[in-house]
Design a protein around this motif. Structure first.
Motif, PDB file in Angstrom:
ATOM      1  N   ILE A  48      -9.417  79.679  59.882  1.00 41.66           N
ATOM      2  CA  ILE A  48     -10.569  79.071  59.218  1.00 41.66           C
ATOM      3  C   ILE A  48     -10.020  78.010  58.265  1.00 41.66           C
ATOM      4  CG2 ILE A  48     -12.103  81.082  59.381  1.00 41.66           C
ATOM      5  CD1 ILE A  48     -11.413  81.701  56.436  1.00 41.66           C
ATOM      6  N   TRP A  49     -10.900  77.119  57.815  1.00 37.14           N
ATOM      7  CA  TRP A  49     -10.501  76.100  56.852  1.00 37.14           C
ATOM      8  C   TRP A  49     -10.642  76.633  55.436  1.00 37.14           C
ATOM      9  CZ3 TRP A  49      -7.768  72.734  59.118  1.00 37.14           C
ATOM     10  CH2 TRP A  49      -8.089  72.273  60.394  1.00 37.14           C
ATOM     11  N   ASP A  50      -9.710  76.267  54.583  1.00 38.42           N
ATOM     12  CA  ASP A  50      -9.759  76.617  53.171  1.00 38.42           C
ATOM     13  C   ASP A  50     -10.986  75.969  52.531  1.00 38.42           C
ATOM     14  OD1 ASP A  50      -7.998  77.709  50.822  1.00 38.42           O
ATOM     15  OD2 ASP A  50      -8.762  75.764  50.158  1.00 38.42           O
ATOM     16  N   GLN A  51     -11.555  76.626  51.531  1.00 33.25           N
ATOM     17  CA  GLN A  51     -12.753  76.126  50.832  1.00 33.25           C
ATOM     18  C   GLN A  51     -12.519  74.763  50.179  1.00 33.25           C
ATOM     19  OE1 GLN A  51     -15.764  77.379  50.684  1.00 33.25           O
ATOM     20  NE2 GLN A  51     -15.484  79.396  51.550  1.00 33.25           N
ATOM     21  N   SER A  52     -11.278  74.445  49.875  1.00 33.06           N
ATOM     22  CA  SER A  52     -10.971  73.191  49.180  1.00 33.06           C
ATOM     23  C   SER A  52     -10.933  71.973  50.104  1.00 33.06           C
ATOM     24  CB  SER A  52      -9.631  73.314  48.446  1.00 33.06           C
ATOM     25  OG  SER A  52      -8.576  73.453  49.386  1.00 33.06           O
ATOM     26  N   CYS A  53     -11.119  72.170  51.405  1.00 36.20           N
ATOM     27  CA  CYS A  53     -11.108  71.042  52.338  1.00 36.20           C
ATOM     28  C   CYS A  53     -12.210  70.055  51.988  1.00 36.20           C
ATOM     29  CB  CYS A  53     -11.321  71.532  53.770  1.00 36.20           C
ATOM     30  SG  CYS A  53      -9.905  72.373  54.466  1.00 36.20           S
ATOM     31  N   ASP A  54     -11.898  68.786  52.143  1.00 37.16           N
ATOM     32  CA  ASP A  54     -12.906  67.753  51.925  1.00 37.16           C
ATOM     33  C   ASP A  54     -12.708  66.614  52.934  1.00 37.16           C
ATOM     34  OD1 ASP A  54     -10.691  66.375  50.968  1.00 37.16           O
ATOM     35  OD2 ASP A  54     -11.382  66.325  48.895  1.00 37.16           O
ATOM     36  N   TYR A  55     -13.629  65.675  52.879  1.00 38.25           N
ATOM     37  CA  TYR A  55     -13.626  64.553  53.828  1.00 38.25           C
ATOM     38  C   TYR A  55     -12.284  63.817  53.808  1.00 38.25           C
ATOM     39  CZ  TYR A  55     -14.699  59.950  55.719  1.00 38.25           C
ATOM     40  OH  TYR A  55     -14.664  58.794  56.427  1.00 38.25           O
ATOM     41  N   LEU A  56     -11.771  63.521  52.637  1.00 36.97           N
ATOM     42  CA  LEU A  56     -10.520  62.758  52.544  1.00 36.97           C
ATOM     43  C   LEU A  56      -9.332  63.503  53.134  1.00 36.97           C
ATOM     44  CD1 LEU A  56     -10.779  60.991  49.089  1.00 36.97           C
ATOM     45  CD2 LEU A  56     -10.933  59.976  51.371  1.00 36.97           C
ATOM     46  N   LEU A  80      -2.347  69.423  58.715  1.00 35.56           N
ATOM     47  CA  LEU A  80      -3.568  70.232  58.698  1.00 35.56           C
ATOM     48  C   LEU A  80      -3.288  71.686  58.311  1.00 35.56           C
ATOM     49  CD1 LEU A  80      -5.348  68.896  61.901  1.00 35.56           C
ATOM     50  CD2 LEU A  80      -5.967  68.420  59.528  1.00 35.56           C
ATOM     51  N   ARG A  81      -2.129  72.189  58.694  1.00 32.57           N
ATOM     52  CA  ARG A  81      -1.771  73.593  58.413  1.00 32.57           C
ATOM     53  C   ARG A  81      -1.840  73.931  56.930  1.00 32.57           C
ATOM     54  NH1 ARG A  81       0.323  76.688  62.601  1.00 32.57           N
ATOM     55  NH2 ARG A  81       1.028  75.493  64.388  1.00 32.57           N
ATOM     56  N   ALA A  82      -1.697  72.951  56.070  1.00 33.98           N
ATOM     57  CA  ALA A  82      -1.721  73.187  54.621  1.00 33.98           C
ATOM     58  C   ALA A  82      -3.037  73.812  54.167  1.00 33.98           C
ATOM     59  CB  ALA A  82      -1.480  71.880  53.876  1.00 33.98           C
ATOM     60  N   LYS A  83      -4.123  73.587  54.920  1.00 33.09           N
ATOM     61  CA  LYS A  83      -5.433  74.101  54.515  1.00 33.09           C
ATOM     62  C   LYS A  83      -6.021  75.079  55.536  1.00 33.09           C
ATOM     63  CE  LYS A  83      -6.282  70.967  51.060  1.00 33.09           C
ATOM     64  NZ  LYS A  83      -7.013  71.000  49.858  1.00 33.09           N
ATOM     65  N   MET A  84      -5.164  75.620  56.408  1.00 37.26           N
ATOM     66  CA  MET A  84      -5.622  76.589  57.400  1.00 37.26           C
ATOM     67  C   MET A  84      -5.290  77.997  56.935  1.00 37.26           C
ATOM     68  SD  MET A  84      -4.442  74.481  60.793  1.00 37.26           S
ATOM     69  CE  MET A  84      -4.992  75.668  61.998  1.00 37.26           C
ATOM     70  N   ILE A  85      -6.258  78.898  57.086  1.00 38.99           N
ATOM     71  CA  ILE A  85      -6.083  80.302  56.701  1.00 38.99           C
ATOM     72  C   ILE A  85      -6.224  81.156  57.953  1.00 38.99           C
ATOM     73  CG2 ILE A  85      -7.030  82.197  55.344  1.00 38.99           C
ATOM     74  CD1 ILE A  85      -8.181  80.008  53.450  1.00 38.99           C
ATOM     75  N   SER A  92     -15.753  76.207  60.123  1.00 43.20           N
ATOM     76  CA  SER A  92     -15.088  77.477  60.403  1.00 43.20           C
ATOM     77  C   SER A  92     -16.150  78.382  61.002  1.00 43.20           C
ATOM     78  CB  SER A  92     -14.535  78.092  59.114  1.00 43.20           C
ATOM     79  OG  SER A  92     -13.540  77.279  58.557  1.00 43.20           O
ATOM     80  N   ILE A  93     -15.872  78.924  62.168  1.00 47.74           N
ATOM     81  CA  ILE A  93     -16.855  79.716  62.896  1.00 47.74           C
ATOM     82  C   ILE A  93     -16.298  81.114  63.132  1.00 47.74           C
ATOM     83  CG2 ILE A  93     -18.212  79.876  65.019  1.00 47.74           C
ATOM     84  CD1 ILE A  93     -18.945  77.416  63.353  1.00 47.74           C
ATOM     85  N   ASP A  94     -17.107  82.141  62.821  1.00 49.08           N
ATOM     86  CA  ASP A  94     -16.658  83.504  63.098  1.00 49.08           C
ATOM     87  C   ASP A  94     -17.687  84.294  63.902  1.00 49.08           C
ATOM     88  OD1 ASP A  94     -18.507  83.872  61.096  1.00 49.08           O
ATOM     89  OD2 ASP A  94     -17.101  84.719  59.675  1.00 49.08           O
ATOM     90  N   GLU A  95     -18.717  83.626  64.374  1.00 53.77           N
ATOM     91  CA  GLU A  95     -19.687  84.261  65.267  1.00 53.77           C
ATOM     92  C   GLU A  95     -20.265  83.186  66.183  1.00 53.77           C
ATOM     93  OE1 GLU A  95     -23.682  84.146  62.491  1.00 53.77           O
ATOM     94  OE2 GLU A  95     -22.409  85.915  62.413  1.00 53.77           O
TER      95      GLU A  95
END
Length: 83
Positions: free
Chosen positions: A22-30, A42-47, A63-66
């Motif tokens: 999933i993507w970290d909550q801190s991800c943004d457009y930039l 990209l791995r820096a913000k992947m959980i 981030s999709i879990d269902e």
């Protein structure tokens, strides 16, 4: 089943997908604008989260879990890139 050939009509980038992340909550457009499509950046913000999937193009991410229908999200401009 999901399409693995998604393309964004807004930024004209291929939508990348990462199983069990999933993507970290801190991800943004930039972050995506500056780092797509380089996986090493990209791995820096992947959980890691088993059973989830992280999707991203250069201008949108999810981030999709269902099971989720993409057409229900009016903000996404992702379409099948044809097989």
């Amino acid at each position: 089943r999901t399409c693995d050939q998604l393309r964004c009509t807004a930024c004209d980038f291929r939508v990348l997908l990462f199983n069990d992340y999933i993507w970290d909550q801190s991800c943004d457009y930039l972050f995506f604008r500056n780092n797509m499509p380089e996986l090493s950046k990209l791995r820096a913000k992947m959980i890691k989260k088993k059973g989830s999937r992280a999707y991203a193009c250069q201008c949108s991410w999810r981030s999709i879990d269902e099971l989720t229908e993409l057409q229900a999200d009016q903000q996404l401009r992702w379409v099948c890139g044809k097989h």
